[in-house]
Design an enzyme around this catalytic site. Sequence first.
Site, short mmCIF file in Angstrom:
data_model
loop_
_atom_site.label_atom_id
_atom_site.label_comp_id
_atom_site.label_asym_id
_atom_site.label_seq_id
_atom_site.Cartn_x
_atom_site.Cartn_y
_atom_site.Cartn_z
CD GLU A 115 -2.84 -1.27 2.29
OE1 GLU A 115 -3.96 -0.74 2.30
OE2 GLU A 115 -2.38 -1.90 3.26
CD GLU A 135 -3.56 -5.76 3.98
OE1 GLU A 135 -3.80 -6.52 3.00
OE2 GLU A 135 -2.89 -4.73 3.87
C1 LIG Z 1 -2.82 -1.55 7.54
C2 LIG Z 1 -2.33 -2.70 6.72
O1 LIG Z 1 -3.12 -2.84 5.58
C3 LIG Z 1 -2.37 -3.93 7.54
C4 LIG Z 1 -1.26 -4.86 7.24
O2 LIG Z 1 -0.31 -4.58 6.55
S1 LIG Z 1 -1.36 -6.35 8.02
C5 LIG Z 1 0.07 -7.20 7.53
C6 LIG Z 1 -0.01 -7.73 6.14
N1 LIG Z 1 1.13 -8.57 5.88
C7 LIG Z 1 1.05 -9.90 5.99
O3 LIG Z 1 0.02 -10.49 6.26
C8 LIG Z 1 2.34 -10.64 5.78
C9 LIG Z 1 2.60 -11.55 6.96
N2 LIG Z 1 3.87 -12.23 6.84
C10 LIG Z 1 4.04 -13.28 6.02
O4 LIG Z 1 3.17 -13.73 5.31
C11 LIG Z 1 5.38 -13.94 6.04
O5 LIG Z 1 5.98 -13.67 7.29
C12 LIG Z 1 6.33 -13.42 4.92
C13 LIG Z 1 5.81 -13.92 3.57
C14 LIG Z 1 6.42 -11.92 4.95
C15 LIG Z 1 7.75 -13.97 5.17
O6 LIG Z 1 7.70 -15.36 5.29
P1 LIG Z 1 8.99 -16.18 5.80
O7 LIG Z 1 10.17 -15.74 5.07
O8 LIG Z 1 8.59 -17.63 5.74
O9 LIG Z 1 9.23 -15.76 7.30
P2 LIG Z 1 8.29 -15.91 8.57
O10 LIG Z 1 8.85 -16.96 9.46
O11 LIG Z 1 6.86 -16.00 8.19
O12 LIG Z 1 8.50 -14.48 9.25
C16 LIG Z 1 9.75 -14.11 9.76
C17 LIG Z 1 9.53 -13.31 11.02
O13 LIG Z 1 8.92 -12.07 10.64
C18 LIG Z 1 7.75 -11.86 11.39
N3 LIG Z 1 6.79 -11.14 10.54
C19 LIG Z 1 6.46 -11.40 9.26
N4 LIG Z 1 5.58 -10.48 8.82
C20 LIG Z 1 5.36 -9.63 9.84
C21 LIG Z 1 4.56 -8.48 10.00
N5 LIG Z 1 3.83 -8.00 9.02
N6 LIG Z 1 4.58 -7.88 11.20
C22 LIG Z 1 5.34 -8.33 12.21
N7 LIG Z 1 6.12 -9.42 12.11
C23 LIG Z 1 6.13 -10.06 10.94
C24 LIG Z 1 7.27 -13.25 11.75
O14 LIG Z 1 6.43 -13.22 12.87
C25 LIG Z 1 8.57 -13.96 12.00
O15 LIG Z 1 9.00 -13.61 13.30
P3 LIG Z 1 9.84 -14.67 14.20
O16 LIG Z 1 11.07 -14.96 13.43
O17 LIG Z 1 10.05 -13.94 15.47
O18 LIG Z 1 8.97 -15.88 14.34
#
Ligand SMILES: C[C@H](O)CC(=O)SCCNC(=O)CCNC(=O)[C@H](O)C(C)(C)COP(=O)(O)OP(=O)(O)OC[C@H]1O[C@@H](n2cnc3c(N)ncnc32)[C@H](O)[C@@H]1OP(=O)(O)O
Length: 734
Positions: A115, A135
């Site tokens: 975004e 999300e």
């Molecule tokens: C207002 C907005 O519209 C709202 C938002 O943006 S909500 C967030 C939207 N983003 C997401 O849903 C993405 C969520 N993350 C993921 O899908 C996956 O972590 C990823 C594809 C980015 C990376 O995957 P991968 O490389 O396998 O690593 P993964 O083990 O999942 O994550 C690594 C670390 O980052 C953290 N992390 C990943 N995304 C994060 C996020 N958005 N916020 C905080 N921590 C996050 C994980 O909790 C993990 O922490 P840890 O090592 O302490 O357990």
Amino acid sequence: MAPVKVTMEVGTDGVAVITIFNPPVNALAIPIIAGLREKWTEATMRNDVKAIVLTGNGGRFSGGFDINVFQKVHATGDTSQMPDVSVDLVVNTMEDGKKPAVAAIEGLALGGGLELALGCHARIAAPRAQLGLPELSLGVMPGFGGTQRLPRLIGLSKAVELMMTSKPIMSEEGKKLGLIDAIVPSSELLKVSRQWALDIAERRKPWMRSLHKTDKIGSLSEAHEILKVAREQVKQTAKNMPQHMACIEVIEEGIIHGGYNGVLKEAKVFKDLVLSDTSKGLVHIFFSQRATSKVPNVTDIGLKPRTVKKVAVIGGGLMGSGIATALALSNTIVILKEINSEFLQKGTKAIEETYEEVSYITANVRGLVARKKLPQDKADKALSMVKGALDYSDFKDVDMVIEAVIENVPLKQKIFSEIEKVCPPHCILATNTSTIDLNIIGENTTSKDRIIGAHFFSPAHIMPLLEIVRTEKTSAQAILDLMSVGKAIKKVPVVVGNCTGFAVNRTFFPYSQGAHILVNLGVDVFRIDTQIASFGLPMGPFQLQDLTGYGVAVAVGKEFCSAFSDRTFKSPLIDLLIKSGRNGKNNGKGYYIYEKGSKPRPDFTVLPIIEESRRLANIMPGGKPISVTDQEIVEMILFPVVNEACRVLDEGILVRASDLDVTSVLGMSFPSYRGGIVFWADTVGAGHIYRSLKKWSELYGNFFKPSRFLEERATKGIPLSAPSSTSSVSRSRM
Ligand SMILES: C[C@H](O)CC(=O)SCCNC(=O)CCNC(=O)[C@H](O)C(C)(C)COP(=O)(O)OP(=O)(O)OC[C@H]1O[C@@H](n2cnc3c(N)ncnc32)[C@H](O)[C@@H]1OP(=O)(O)O
């Protein structure tokens, strides 16, 4: 810990490069958002800055808003902790700011990360960068203007699809759709982005504000039609979840009243959604799933996983061929051993067919190959990784054996004695048993430290859970190696202790038992299934029994009856069904009628058999059917599951309570938006569960008797998920 910061460097070309530093995924934590605002304002004011490039450090643009903040909001109920990003930062400072900005995207731009990029005036990406708005999978919706800008850039239909499915696309597809302006090699990403930003500043390229675009969203009537179809689909696919419909309404607001009004509504609805139970459950599952990869005394003692290149799978039946397929798809050399060539041929053919099925589920191998998702050569390569064997001659250099033969103790013991002799000393000796004690299987070996359970769920190439069972003798290295193999084959490995049924099947054995008690107490079988499906499981217990076959129910039932005789119910129904020639979906005759191309329909001819079962069981008070509400039906089936979960937690079978939440979601399809079985139980309240079970145990017997752990937690008002200080059974099981 690496510093969380936003930096800005202004080059001699007049481009300010603003970089997000928050490893590992550059999540948009509160200090990052403040840093972005500060640097952007500085860049806007400085006379030596003509244009801005936004990027992320370490090869990843950003994984989105910091999900930890959602957890804090969930704990406090205070949404004021969420900063105003969508209007203050993205609209006013970035998109409507005085200096043009280009997003330089590498690795991934997800959620709030994408975004921010949408708020820039152009987007340049490296090859195969992941772009998405996931999300909804966290129970919220895009909250930094994504609901408005994405449709304006790529069209309403595709934007709705991306948001509703939460699935990312690659930058190559993004380029075709108009989301990405150019794809360039990583090494040139910053150079090209700087030039692009200058070209916008000097009007050689368009200064495009996506919120102001209208050319891709079509006419009002077209938009109405697309959103109508989306609403219909959501009714089917996202029952009990508010975020999908809410997101469609917010998109619609922008279509009717303009993008800016859409952004305002988005911010308001986002705050409501963040407080929903659905978001609480889904965020809990997000973090719980990641926590499973941290196992004390295994992952924190400096061990490194060893390379597992070649794996032997013994038994080419349903489970064995599924496991072999999962391994081959991830480029592991597989030796598939059977006892004779007929079975072997069946097994290898199953892999080919299963392989076709993998592709069928994700819309068939050829379709994947055609859409360049699974290249033909990769498909051929996976099949070429599997070699059939009728003896152990190929086992001399295997790194791991996974035994997947029928559940027969002497047979498994014989196999383990044999493989201990023929495999190299480092080889991990795993069994896919779903119930038998590992100590019994490995009784005749001297290699107890490398004996481990690799419990896959059927179908093994599809179901995401891998339950890793350790005994008190299993070495940390063997556990770590299997965890690493599990991750390589795209499973979620969860380490559990050794007991009958292990964590998942043990916790859920009361599920079908409770359903059978209810039927024998006079409750309608189809009503039970309907209520459980409305609660959110994919199907009710009886339809599930039809699917798995009654043979499995009988075999598993026997195991649990002997292990937990104090709390098992022997329903006469299954035997009666088998005697009357029914075996579920297998032979097309079960509780339901199965016809090709149509949904299963209740088969009312099963009712006299159920009547006979009730007569034999003779548990209806006063011989009359009991009267229960719909809610009681769900509770009488799921509270005994919670009760068993309490025993599993009490015995220290799992590292942490949330592991059981993950396993219940991934192994038993418990609805993820309810946060898993223990999380859900805590939202219902231990007190209510305890009192209900106590009442039912007095009315209907020991099956419902509350466990010591549940009673203690309920009376002391401690959540079931709170860590135990002591457990009633020695933790040496772990
Ligand atoms: C207002 C907005 O519209 C709202 C938002 O943006 S909500 C967030 C939207 N983003 C997401 O849903 C993405 C969520 N993350 C993921 O899908 C996956 O972590 C990823 C594809 C980015 C990376 O995957 P991968 O490389 O396998 O690593 P993964 O083990 O999942 O994550 C690594 C670390 O980052 C953290 N992390 C990943 N995304 C994060 C996020 N958005 N916020 C905080 N921590 C996050 C994980 O909790 C993990 O922490 P840890 O090592 O302490 O357990």
